[in-house]
Design an enzyme around this catalytic site. Sequence first.
Site, PDB file in Angstrom:
ATOM      1  N   LYS A   1       0.877  -1.180   0.000  1.00 26.31           N
ATOM      2  CA  LYS A   1       0.000   0.000   0.000  1.00 26.31           C
ATOM      3  C   LYS A   1       0.909   1.224   0.000  1.00 26.31           C
ATOM      4  CE  LYS A   1      -3.953   1.988   2.491  1.00 26.31           C
ATOM      5  NZ  LYS A   1      -4.786   2.346   1.343  1.00 26.31           N
TER       6      LYS A   1
HETATM    7  N1  PMP Z   1      -7.791  -1.408  -2.795  1.00 26.58           N
HETATM    8  C1  PMP Z   1      -7.188  -0.219  -2.710  1.00 26.58           C
HETATM    9  C2  PMP Z   1      -6.421   0.270  -3.886  1.00 26.58           C
HETATM   10  C3  PMP Z   1      -7.285   0.553  -1.545  1.00 26.58           C
HETATM   11  O1  PMP Z   1      -6.690   1.748  -1.470  1.00 26.58           O
HETATM   12  C4  PMP Z   1      -8.045   0.072  -0.470  1.00 26.58           C
HETATM   13  C5  PMP Z   1      -8.170   0.893   0.784  1.00 26.58           C
HETATM   14  N2  PMP Z   1      -7.090   0.651   1.648  1.00 26.58           N
HETATM   15  C6  PMP Z   1      -8.657  -1.181  -0.595  1.00 26.58           C
HETATM   16  C7  PMP Z   1      -8.514  -1.895  -1.771  1.00 26.58           C
HETATM   17  C8  PMP Z   1      -9.441  -1.764   0.541  1.00 26.58           C
HETATM   18  O2  PMP Z   1      -8.565  -2.149   1.572  1.00 26.58           O
HETATM   19  P1  PMP Z   1      -9.026  -2.112   3.093  1.00 26.58           P
HETATM   20  O3  PMP Z   1     -10.224  -2.964   3.191  1.00 26.58           O
HETATM   21  O4  PMP Z   1      -7.863  -2.671   3.845  1.00 26.58           O
HETATM   22  O5  PMP Z   1      -9.299  -0.691   3.436  1.00 26.58           O
END
Ligand code: PMP
Length: 328
Positions: A175
Amino acid sequence: MPLFAQELQSGPYNERMLTPTEKIWCNGKFIAWDDAKIHVLSHVVSYGSAVFEGIRCYSTQNGPQVFRIREHYRRLLDSAKIYRMDKVDFTVDAMCDATLELIRVNQLDACYVRPILLRGYSDVGVLGINNPLDLYIACWEWGKYLGEEALAQGVDVCISSWNRIAPNTLPALSKAAANYMNSQLIRMEAHFNGYVEGIALDTNGYVSEGSGENIFVIRDNKIVTPPLGNSALPGITRDSAIKIAKRLGYELTESMIPREMLYIADEVFFTGTAAEVTPIRSIDRITIGRGARGPVTEKIQKAFFDVINGVAPDTEGWLTPVAAPVRA
Ligand code: PMP
């Protein structure tokens, strides 16, 4: 009434109004909100070299509780390791403790937590391995943003003309801040074309994810979500939805989804820390199923909200009370 972007007054998809709090945590110390500044020549500014998290703290009848805090910090360290940011001075436990203390110091109830690990200021070369690694954790008030209307009726989205980051270019399992230049292209295109969000395909044309959400597709009561190999982030909410769906007895597979499978699905929904479990009611102006939240989505959504609202027992240990330290 169509729920296009301009008509949604509030939602995870619109720009958030950020109310400053008193303190931000930086490298082990609490500093004033206004002092959390970096030099313009910090490595991260030119090269996007930061990894970060988005975590939610919910207001429950048992006080504020943070959702899956350990998993978020584990992912932060994973994101960092991929970029050889291996000299992080803080363990998952230490970062969890710092987060809970920060929420207490700022006297927040429902809030959003944003940890950022960045390559700071010293050398200006791309290599960056000698630049300091600075860890910041900020949080601010954040209640329910997606109105009942969108949660019940679903949102109108499009397939983006931008592909998700290709394997072996920017790693999707990290991320990283730099990935969000791609997310911005997807979001901006959707926004200016009047959609709430864009769904990106991977470079082979298979469904990947939204600009900030994972995606699930349902047909004949069977649930499918793209595997991580389709350039999708390992979402914490994705994992939660998978566990809930399996607990509810649904057949769920992680398999490649061709674009057109979306159009003929009975139901499609997004998951994410901001989006929670959001139904999608049209894609490229093609109505999905009945054009409203479907029954499978509703069951998963309800099970999810029951846990985060403290209504159902937290059997998986997903919530950490802000009042007490993480470790006994
Ligand atoms: N995909 C992307 C590109 C994101 O930025 C996010 C948000 N973090 C998610 C999926 C969903 O991840 P999460 O459930 O951990 O927030």
